[in-house]
Design a protein around this motif. Structure first.
Motif, PDB file in Angstrom:
ATOM      1  N   ARG A 104      29.457  40.696  32.823  1.00 45.22           N
ATOM      2  CA  ARG A 104      28.508  41.472  32.101  1.00 45.22           C
ATOM      3  C   ARG A 104      27.150  40.533  32.045  1.00 45.22           C
ATOM      4  NH1 ARG A 104      32.040  42.678  27.411  1.00 45.22           N
ATOM      5  NH2 ARG A 104      33.537  42.223  29.121  1.00 45.22           N
ATOM      6  N   SER A 105      25.999  41.085  31.578  1.00 49.57           N
ATOM      7  CA  SER A 105      24.882  40.415  31.603  1.00 49.57           C
ATOM      8  C   SER A 105      24.636  39.968  30.270  1.00 49.57           C
ATOM      9  CB  SER A 105      23.786  41.510  31.857  1.00 49.57           C
ATOM     10  OG  SER A 105      23.762  42.026  33.337  1.00 49.57           O
ATOM     11  N   VAL A 106      24.407  38.867  30.071  1.00 53.07           N
ATOM     12  CA  VAL A 106      24.433  38.006  28.955  1.00 53.07           C
ATOM     13  C   VAL A 106      22.868  37.426  28.679  1.00 53.07           C
ATOM     14  CG1 VAL A 106      25.357  36.336  27.265  1.00 53.07           C
ATOM     15  CG2 VAL A 106      26.943  37.668  28.937  1.00 53.07           C
ATOM     16  N   GLU A 107      22.338  37.978  27.667  1.00 52.07           N
ATOM     17  CA  GLU A 107      20.996  37.276  27.279  1.00 52.07           C
ATOM     18  C   GLU A 107      21.091  35.898  26.599  1.00 52.07           C
ATOM     19  OE1 GLU A 107      18.151  38.714  28.239  1.00 52.07           O
ATOM     20  OE2 GLU A 107      19.152  40.208  29.053  1.00 52.07           O
ATOM     21  N   VAL A 108      20.481  34.885  26.943  1.00 48.76           N
ATOM     22  CA  VAL A 108      20.592  33.482  26.677  1.00 48.76           C
ATOM     23  C   VAL A 108      19.385  32.804  26.363  1.00 48.76           C
ATOM     24  CG1 VAL A 108      21.474  31.033  27.348  1.00 48.76           C
ATOM     25  CG2 VAL A 108      22.879  33.073  27.728  1.00 48.76           C
ATOM     26  N   GLU A 175      17.905  12.407  16.790  1.00 48.76           N
ATOM     27  CA  GLU A 175      19.085  13.005  17.349  1.00 48.76           C
ATOM     28  C   GLU A 175      18.556  13.972  18.227  1.00 48.76           C
ATOM     29  OE1 GLU A 175      22.651  14.627  14.512  1.00 48.76           O
ATOM     30  OE2 GLU A 175      20.792  15.691  14.164  1.00 48.76           O
ATOM     31  N   LEU A 176      19.588  13.947  19.375  1.00 52.06           N
ATOM     32  CA  LEU A 176      19.561  15.031  20.276  1.00 52.06           C
ATOM     33  C   LEU A 176      20.146  16.272  19.858  1.00 52.06           C
ATOM     34  CD1 LEU A 176      18.808  15.877  23.222  1.00 52.06           C
ATOM     35  CD2 LEU A 176      20.702  14.816  24.082  1.00 52.06           C
ATOM     36  N   VAL A 177      19.427  17.252  19.989  1.00 51.22           N
ATOM     37  CA  VAL A 177      20.140  18.589  19.431  1.00 51.22           C
ATOM     38  C   VAL A 177      19.878  19.741  20.627  1.00 51.22           C
ATOM     39  CG1 VAL A 177      20.062  20.680  17.732  1.00 51.22           C
ATOM     40  CG2 VAL A 177      19.352  18.198  17.206  1.00 51.22           C
ATOM     41  N   ILE A 178      21.210  20.344  20.621  1.00 54.43           N
ATOM     42  CA  ILE A 178      21.245  21.351  21.953  1.00 54.43           C
ATOM     43  C   ILE A 178      21.584  22.693  21.281  1.00 54.43           C
ATOM     44  CG2 ILE A 178      22.073  21.890  24.049  1.00 54.43           C
ATOM     45  CD1 ILE A 178      20.672  19.445  24.398  1.00 54.43           C
ATOM     46  N   ALA A 179      20.828  23.828  21.399  1.00 54.94           N
ATOM     47  CA  ALA A 179      21.140  25.018  20.773  1.00 54.94           C
ATOM     48  C   ALA A 179      21.144  26.238  21.918  1.00 54.94           C
ATOM     49  CB  ALA A 179      20.305  25.270  19.570  1.00 54.94           C
ATOM     50  N   VAL A 180      21.903  27.011  21.903  1.00 55.15           N
ATOM     51  CA  VAL A 180      21.936  28.214  22.542  1.00 55.15           C
ATOM     52  C   VAL A 180      22.233  29.554  21.794  1.00 55.15           C
ATOM     53  CG1 VAL A 180      23.366  29.112  24.577  1.00 55.15           C
ATOM     54  CG2 VAL A 180      22.974  26.775  24.649  1.00 55.15           C
ATOM     55  N   GLU A 181      21.435  30.201  22.045  1.00 55.44           N
ATOM     56  CA  GLU A 181      21.637  31.716  21.227  1.00 55.44           C
ATOM     57  C   GLU A 181      22.019  32.789  22.489  1.00 55.44           C
ATOM     58  OE1 GLU A 181      18.250  32.762  19.238  1.00 55.44           O
ATOM     59  OE2 GLU A 181      18.279  31.051  17.706  1.00 55.44           O
ATOM     60  N   TYR A 182      22.818  33.751  22.109  1.00 53.36           N
ATOM     61  CA  TYR A 182      23.455  34.533  23.063  1.00 53.36           C
ATOM     62  C   TYR A 182      23.646  35.947  22.400  1.00 53.36           C
ATOM     63  CZ  TYR A 182      28.207  34.100  21.095  1.00 53.36           C
ATOM     64  OH  TYR A 182      29.127  33.718  20.109  1.00 53.36           O
ATOM     65  N   ASP A 183      23.422  36.958  23.353  1.00 51.78           N
ATOM     66  CA  ASP A 183      23.627  38.334  22.994  1.00 51.78           C
ATOM     67  C   ASP A 183      24.646  38.765  24.098  1.00 51.78           C
ATOM     68  OD1 ASP A 183      22.296  38.611  20.437  1.00 51.78           O
ATOM     69  OD2 ASP A 183      20.629  38.288  21.593  1.00 51.78           O
ATOM     70  N   SER A 184      25.651  39.529  23.795  1.00 49.56           N
ATOM     71  CA  SER A 184      26.494  39.841  25.138  1.00 49.56           C
ATOM     72  C   SER A 184      27.115  41.266  24.752  1.00 49.56           C
ATOM     73  CB  SER A 184      27.816  38.818  25.213  1.00 49.56           C
ATOM     74  OG  SER A 184      28.707  39.225  26.105  1.00 49.56           O
ATOM     75  N   PRO A 185      26.879  42.090  25.668  1.00 49.13           N
ATOM     76  CA  PRO A 185      27.309  43.597  25.699  1.00 49.13           C
ATOM     77  C   PRO A 185      28.749  43.647  25.108  1.00 49.13           C
ATOM     78  CG  PRO A 185      25.846  43.375  27.495  1.00 49.13           C
ATOM     79  CD  PRO A 185      26.421  42.108  26.871  1.00 49.13           C
ATOM     80  N   ALA A 186      29.382  44.160  24.329  1.00 46.14           N
ATOM     81  CA  ALA A 186      30.826  44.318  23.910  1.00 46.14           C
ATOM     82  C   ALA A 186      31.312  45.990  24.018  1.00 46.14           C
ATOM     83  CB  ALA A 186      31.348  43.795  22.776  1.00 46.14           C
TER      84      ALA A 186
END
Length: 348
Positions: A104-108, A175-186
């Protein structure tokens, strides 16, 4: 003693209690059978997870040697080192690999930042962040890799400026911070939304620096399909066994109760004692003697005791159904029907 006679005697004495017990067992068994029929077993299927999706990120670090030294040659790539030398590798390469559902297409939305803090007495009294990378993507194949180059010389210089600005009050950290937001169809027009976060302190020592912790995070999202409750057919074998045994108990209880009420307890008791003391009893006839005294004894046991004491045998006269011990002037006797014996003696 014959078992049948003993059973008859026990039933005559305890038949009422046994009948009540059998009737109670029968009632309970039939009630259990009816309950089993009216309340068949229920099968419950557990809840089920579906449309399970996993999201994860992992950030690794490496550095290319820019200035040669006695330790390494220029152009050499160092990966996941416990410490990097500033004069050799002033720039750190970050590679963030993001794993997503493939179908599926996931928005990141991905953001990498350096977060600076001043801590005094265990509390943060100032903080700020510097953006390293920010990227919005639509991922079709389930994989996204983001590369970031960080000038560690600039980070060290920024720490120095902040420390100078604070006048040396408190301790400055980054501090090194990595953040990922996602929206995935279900499934079912649903959307799985979430955020992955990972962070690690960046430490500077003398002419070196290092990242002290791993940079990883993951989570799984799913939907739950509730379980089902299905009523099964009643166990007719068990129903038949319970009700059948209940009817048998009821019939037996009725028969035992009816028989015990009609049983002649005294006659059965007499038969039991007769068998018990049969070795002391002989068949014969009572003597007809007007000069003899006839004394009634309340039980065969007592009569047998008299026979033992007087060294005589117990005589059983079938014509009058009486037992007796005959001495010179006294006849000791016992009979179930005492009155009939007295009448017989009076007729002599």
């Amino acid at each position: 003693m014959a078992p049948t006679l003993r059973i008859k005697y026990v039933l005559s004495v305890y038949g009422g209690v046994l009948a009540v017990a059998l009737l109670l067992l029968g009632t309970v068994a039939i009630g259990a059978g009816v309950n089993t029929y009216l309340n068949p077993p229920v099968e419950e299927t557990p809840s089920e997870e579906f449309d399970v999706q996993t999201f994860s990120l992992e950030t690794t670090h490496s550095a290319e040697v820019q200035a040669g030294s006695e330790l390494r040659d220029p152009g050499e790539t160092l990966e996941e080192q416990p410490v990097y030398l500033m004069n050799e590798t002033p720039e750190l390469q970050l590679q963030t690999a993001i794993e997503l559902p493939e179908d599926r297409s996931v928005e990141v939305v991905q953001r990498s930042t350096m977060q600076y803090e001043i801590i005094f007495d265990g509390e943060v009294f100032w903080e700020d962040e510097r953006l390293l990378t920010a990227e919005d993507s639509t991922v079709e194949d389930g994989e996204l890799t983001i590369n970031t180059t960080v000038s560690m010389t600039d980070v060290r210089d920024e720490l120095g400026r902040i420390d100078a600005a604070s006048g040396g009050i408190g301790s400055v950290s980054v501090e090194l911070v990595i953040a990922v937001e996602y929206d995935s169809p279900a499934e079912g027009d649903e959307t799985y939304s979430g955020e992955l976060n990972t962070a690690a302190p960046v430490e500077f020592i003398d002419e070196g620096y290092y990242i002290s912790e791993e940079l990883t995070d993951s989570e799984t999202q799913s939907q739950t399909r509730p379980g089902e409750t299905r009523e099964q057919a009643p166990d007719m074998t068990l129903v038949g066994l319970l009700t059948g045994s209940g009817l048998v108990f009821l019939i037996l209880g009725g028969v035992v109760g009816f028989w015990s009420r009609r049983a002649e307890v005294e006659a059965l008791e007499l038969d039991v004692m007769r068998e018990q003391y049969s070795e002391w009893i002989s068949k014969g006839e009572f003597p007809v003697d007007a000069h003899s005294e006839y004394i009634y004894i309340s039980s065969i046991k007592d009569l047998v005791d008299i026979a033992i004491d007087t060294r005589n045998r117990v005589i059983y006269d079938e014509s009058i159904e009486a037992y007796g011990v005959v001495t010179d002037e006294v006849v000791f006797y016992h009979a179930a029907d005492r009155d009939s014996v007295r009448a017989w003696l009076g007729s002599l």
